[in-house]
Write a protein that holds these residues in place. Structure first.
Motif, PDB file in Angstrom:
ATOM      1  N   GLU A  21       0.854  -1.190   0.000  1.00  0.00           N
ATOM      2  CA  GLU A  21       0.000   0.000   0.000  1.00  0.00           C
ATOM      3  C   GLU A  21       0.886   1.234   0.000  1.00  0.00           C
ATOM      4  O   GLU A  21       1.915   1.265   0.656  1.00  0.00           O
ATOM      5  N   CYS A  22       0.493   2.249  -0.725  1.00  0.00           N
ATOM      6  CA  CYS A  22       1.238   3.502  -0.774  1.00  0.00           C
ATOM      7  C   CYS A  22       0.683   4.432   0.297  1.00  0.00           C
ATOM      8  O   CYS A  22      -0.390   5.005   0.105  1.00  0.00           O
ATOM      9  N   PRO A  23       1.376   4.607   1.417  1.00  0.00           N
ATOM     10  CA  PRO A  23       0.820   5.448   2.481  1.00  0.00           C
ATOM     11  C   PRO A  23       0.782   6.929   2.113  1.00  0.00           C
ATOM     12  O   PRO A  23      -0.002   7.684   2.684  1.00  0.00           O
ATOM     13  N   ASP A  24       1.601   7.363   1.169  1.00  0.00           N
ATOM     14  CA  ASP A  24       1.655   8.777   0.795  1.00  0.00           C
ATOM     15  C   ASP A  24       0.691   9.132  -0.331  1.00  0.00           C
ATOM     16  O   ASP A  24       0.554  10.298  -0.674  1.00  0.00           O
ATOM     17  N   ILE A  25       0.025   8.146  -0.916  1.00  0.00           N
ATOM     18  CA  ILE A  25      -0.889   8.375  -2.033  1.00  0.00           C
ATOM     19  C   ILE A  25      -2.263   7.861  -1.627  1.00  0.00           C
ATOM     20  O   ILE A  25      -2.408   6.727  -1.175  1.00  0.00           O
ATOM     21  N   GLU A  26      -3.279   8.700  -1.815  1.00  0.00           N
ATOM     22  CA  GLU A  26      -4.635   8.319  -1.436  1.00  0.00           C
ATOM     23  C   GLU A  26      -5.504   8.200  -2.684  1.00  0.00           C
ATOM     24  O   GLU A  26      -5.456   9.052  -3.562  1.00  0.00           O
ATOM     25  N   HIS A  27      -6.287   7.128  -2.747  1.00  0.00           N
ATOM     26  CA  HIS A  27      -7.204   6.920  -3.865  1.00  0.00           C
ATOM     27  C   HIS A  27      -8.524   7.614  -3.573  1.00  0.00           C
ATOM     28  O   HIS A  27      -9.119   7.407  -2.510  1.00  0.00           O
ATOM     29  N   MET A  28      -8.982   8.440  -4.501  1.00  0.00           N
ATOM     30  CA  MET A  28     -10.263   9.129  -4.346  1.00  0.00           C
ATOM     31  C   MET A  28     -11.283   8.426  -5.234  1.00  0.00           C
ATOM     32  O   MET A  28     -11.051   8.240  -6.427  1.00  0.00           O
ATOM     33  N   SER A  29     -12.421   8.044  -4.667  1.00  0.00           N
ATOM     34  CA  SER A  29     -13.468   7.354  -5.413  1.00  0.00           C
ATOM     35  C   SER A  29     -14.097   8.296  -6.421  1.00  0.00           C
ATOM     36  O   SER A  29     -14.271   9.479  -6.151  1.00  0.00           O
ATOM     37  N   GLY A  30     -14.480   7.736  -7.572  1.00  0.00           N
ATOM     38  CA  GLY A  30     -14.975   8.579  -8.644  1.00  0.00           C
ATOM     39  C   GLY A  30     -16.478   8.585  -8.844  1.00  0.00           C
ATOM     40  O   GLY A  30     -17.042   9.586  -9.238  1.00  0.00           O
ATOM     41  N   GLY A  31     -17.175   7.518  -8.594  1.00  0.00           N
ATOM     42  CA  GLY A  31     -18.602   7.475  -8.897  1.00  0.00           C
ATOM     43  C   GLY A  31     -19.400   6.767  -7.825  1.00  0.00           C
ATOM     44  O   GLY A  31     -18.899   6.446  -6.750  1.00  0.00           O
ATOM     45  N   LEU A  32     -20.669   6.517  -8.111  1.00  0.00           N
ATOM     46  CA  LEU A  32     -21.566   5.890  -7.147  1.00  0.00           C
ATOM     47  C   LEU A  32     -21.137   4.468  -6.835  1.00  0.00           C
ATOM     48  O   LEU A  32     -21.129   4.056  -5.673  1.00  0.00           O
ATOM     49  N   THR A  33     -20.734   3.709  -7.842  1.00  0.00           N
ATOM     50  CA  THR A  33     -20.314   2.329  -7.586  1.00  0.00           C
ATOM     51  C   THR A  33     -19.034   2.304  -6.761  1.00  0.00           C
ATOM     52  O   THR A  33     -18.878   1.441  -5.901  1.00  0.00           O
ATOM     53  N   ASP A  34     -18.129   3.259  -7.012  1.00  0.00           N
ATOM     54  CA  ASP A  34     -16.919   3.330  -6.206  1.00  0.00           C
ATOM     55  C   ASP A  34     -17.240   3.690  -4.763  1.00  0.00           C
ATOM     56  O   ASP A  34     -16.619   3.186  -3.835  1.00  0.00           O
ATOM     57  N   LEU A  35     -18.213   4.581  -4.564  1.00  0.00           N
ATOM     58  CA  LEU A  35     -18.605   4.947  -3.208  1.00  0.00           C
ATOM     59  C   LEU A  35     -19.233   3.767  -2.476  1.00  0.00           C
ATOM     60  O   LEU A  35     -19.023   3.577  -1.283  1.00  0.00           O
ATOM     61  N   LEU A  36     -20.030   2.956  -3.204  1.00  0.00           N
ATOM     62  CA  LEU A  36     -20.622   1.769  -2.581  1.00  0.00           C
ATOM     63  C   LEU A  36     -19.539   0.756  -2.204  1.00  0.00           C
ATOM     64  O   LEU A  36     -19.589   0.165  -1.132  1.00  0.00           O
ATOM     65  N   LYS A  37     -18.553   0.589  -3.078  1.00  0.00           N
ATOM     66  CA  LYS A  37     -17.453  -0.318  -2.766  1.00  0.00           C
ATOM     67  C   LYS A  37     -16.686   0.174  -1.553  1.00  0.00           C
ATOM     68  O   LYS A  37     -16.273  -0.611  -0.704  1.00  0.00           O
TER      69      LYS A  37
END
Length: 116
Positions: A21-37
């Motif tokens: 895991e990259c502790p210095d990089i954060e993944h931002m969710s893009g859509g509704l399905t990503d938010l549900l996941k």
């Protein structure tokens, strides 16, 4: 103690074959399905996408980049990245060694430049 530039640490985290895991990089969710996941990830283990999985990676350096940093990026990327991946480096300006002291000491940090 040894010195490892922060830029080199980030690139090694992105391109290392172990893929931690990259502790210095954060993944931002893009859509509704990503938010549900993301919501379900509280209950079960969901793997976030790794930055190294993308075929093209944009590396944008705000504030400028020096030629030595470009050489460092080229060395790290050529050592770790797969042949099918492309890395594009973008920056706000190309810095000379004489620009660094000027930016550090002559710019007025306490009064913002609002164009007045």
């Amino acid at each position: 103690a040894n010195y490892r530039p922060f830029l080199k640490q980030i690139l090694e985290e992105v391109f290392h074959s172990d893929r931690p895991e990259c502790p210095d990089i954060e993944h931002m969710s893009g859509g509704l399905t990503d938010l549900l996941k993301t919501g379900f990830s509280m209950f079960m283990k969901v793997n976030r996408p790794h930055p190294g999985d993308n075929p093209v990676m944009f590396l944008f350096l705000v504030g400028g980049v020096t030629p030595s940093e470009l050489r460092l990026i080229k060395e790290v990327v050529s050592a770790y990245k797969p042949a099918t991946q492309q890395v594009l480096v973008l920056a706000t300006r190309l810095l000379r060694p004489t620009d660094i002291p000027e930016l550090l000491f002559t710019t007025q940090r306490l009064t913002p430049d609002i164009g007045v």
